[in-house]
Design a protein around this motif. Structure first.
Motif, PDB file in Angstrom:
ATOM      1  N   VAL A 172       0.856  -1.176   0.000  1.00 35.31           N
ATOM      2  CA  VAL A 172       0.000   0.000   0.000  1.00 35.31           C
ATOM      3  C   VAL A 172       0.898   1.234   0.000  1.00 35.31           C
ATOM      4  O   VAL A 172       2.019   1.200   0.526  1.00 35.31           O
ATOM      5  CB  VAL A 172      -0.940   0.012   1.232  1.00 35.31           C
ATOM      6  N   SER A 173       0.420   2.312  -0.615  1.00 37.87           N
ATOM      7  CA  SER A 173       1.178   3.559  -0.642  1.00 37.87           C
ATOM      8  C   SER A 173       0.515   4.596   0.252  1.00 37.87           C
ATOM      9  O   SER A 173      -0.656   4.465   0.628  1.00 37.87           O
ATOM     10  CB  SER A 173       1.264   4.104  -2.076  1.00 37.87           C
ATOM     11  N   ASP A 175      -0.390   7.543  -0.637  1.00 40.52           N
ATOM     12  CA  ASP A 175      -1.492   8.164  -1.386  1.00 40.52           C
ATOM     13  C   ASP A 175      -2.741   7.286  -1.379  1.00 40.52           C
ATOM     14  O   ASP A 175      -3.866   7.797  -1.287  1.00 40.52           O
ATOM     15  CB  ASP A 175      -1.063   8.444  -2.831  1.00 40.52           C
ATOM     16  N   GLU A 176      -2.558   5.962  -1.475  1.00 47.35           N
ATOM     17  CA  GLU A 176      -3.710   5.062  -1.425  1.00 47.35           C
ATOM     18  C   GLU A 176      -4.400   5.122  -0.063  1.00 47.35           C
ATOM     19  O   GLU A 176      -5.637   5.157   0.021  1.00 47.35           O
ATOM     20  CB  GLU A 176      -3.264   3.621  -1.711  1.00 47.35           C
ATOM     21  N   ASN A 180      -8.246   6.465   0.789  1.00 46.73           N
ATOM     22  CA  ASN A 180      -9.184   5.659   1.570  1.00 46.73           C
ATOM     23  C   ASN A 180      -9.731   6.450   2.751  1.00 46.73           C
ATOM     24  O   ASN A 180     -10.947   6.472   3.007  1.00 46.73           O
ATOM     25  CB  ASN A 180      -8.485   4.398   2.088  1.00 46.73           C
TER      26      ASN A 180
END
Length: 359
Positions: A172-173, A175-176, A180
């Protein structure tokens, strides 16, 4: 830099007044209460998800899967049960209740192919808690009740690799995670939450993504809600999963100017005490804790009675360590009632600078 105004200034004023007067009581475990209902797959699905997926959502699903265990989904399929849990904790003495949204992010709901529900789950979760708080406050207008919109940690970590053979890999980043949290927080605000809590933080980078998302969302709305931050010490080593001590964790999130910083989950009250002492020493805002009902036994259950837990918590309060206290895994309304009784005559922890902390 100009500080944004409060979205709900009257509610914030009531909250700050209550915090100055006494130790406020958080609710207890949602999952613990839901397990007591012994709901089966049919109950989790309800009518809308009877086929294992959302019958109102027009797209191809990768296949039906079991929905039992998706406690957040019960906000939509069994709303009366969720509101009943909130009401039980309010009747036990809780001043603040947490929304049933711990896993209401796209990342967490992807396990059930229900990513598209993230916004709806948060909005509906906040609305249920709001209705329960408003009904209780109408009965006792001298004691305001508050809705905490919960942002859980997700099942992924931005700081650590899930692959021991590839320490540089991330699933996961930043930004992700921020995207969310933005979607979920938007639902909590639209559902009328009073505060937002970034909760059970095991990775501070995840928390920073949530705090960034909140800052951007508040800027978009032109107003803000008070933010609570609660980390979790994962074992007796005294560190979070991403390796920070309680003091280091505090200084990593202090920039967000949270209403409170605290610790929850993983450990019981007795084991959390030294780390709460640390926060009480360094924090310029309020300090919270909602520990488990002791450590889990060999069967993964929690054995600490309401009386045992309340006795430990009273020691925290008597020594001036607390501003907000409740329970996490294994706790019930009986635990919250006992804790409320145990701390009712204890003064709240004094802030180093009340004006600065409340700004």
């Amino acid at each position: 830099m100009t500080t944004l105004p409060w979205l709900h200034p009257e509610r914030v004023a009531k909250l700050q007044a209550a915090l100055r007067e006494r130790i406020l009581i958080l609710d207890g475990g949602m999952g613990t209460m839901l397990q007591g209902h012994q709901l089966d797959e049919t109950a989790f699905r309800g009518e809308r998800f009877a086929g294992g997926h959302d019958s109102t959502h027009a797209h191809d699903h990768p296949g039906a899967c079991d929905l039992k265990g998706n406690n957040d989904l019960l906000t939509l399929t069994q709303p009366d049960i969720i509101r009943g849990v909130h009401t039980a904790y309010l009747e036990a003495g809780a001043d603040l209740v947490e929304t049933n949204t711990f896993n209401s992010t796209r990342i967490s709901q992807a396990d059930y192919h229900l990513e598209h529900l993230a916004y709806e789950l948060n909005r509906a979760g906040a609305a249920l808690a709001r209705a329960a708080c408003d009904a209780m406050e109408a009965k006792t207008p001298h004691k305001p009740r508050f809705v905490i919109g919960v942002l859980g940690p997700t099942s992924r970590t931005a700081s650590l690799s899930p692959d021991v053979n590839d320490p540089g890999f991330r699933n996961v980043s930043f930004d992700e995670l921020a995207a969310n949290y933005t979607e979920s927080a938007r639902g909590l605000i639209d559902g009328d939450a009073d505060l937002i809590m970034v909760e059970t933080i095991f990775d501070t980078l995840n928390a920073k993504a949530a705090l960034f998302a909140l800052a951007e969302l508040f800027r978009e709305r032109g107003g803000r809600l008070p933010v609570m931050i609660s980390g979790t010490i994962t074992d007796r080593s005294g560190r979070t999963l991403s390796g920070q001590t309680a003091e280091a964790f505090y200084y990593s999130v202090q920039h967000a100017r949270p209403l409170s910083v605290g610790l929850n989950c993983a450990l019981g009250a007795a084991d959390l005490r030294p780390h709460i002492q640390t926060l009480a020493r360094v924090a310029d805002g309020y300090v919270s804790t909602h520990p488990n009902a002791g450590l889990p036994n060999a069967f993964g259950e929690y054995d600490e009675t309401p009386e045992q837990m309340a006795s430990a918590i009273r020691g925290f309060a008597r020594d001036g360590l607390l501003n907000l206290v409740g329970g996490c895994c294994g706790t019930t309304p009986a635990h919250i009632s006992a804790i409320a009784e145990a701390v009712k005559d204890c003064a709240p922890r004094a802030l180093p600078s009340l004006d600065e902390a409340a700004a």
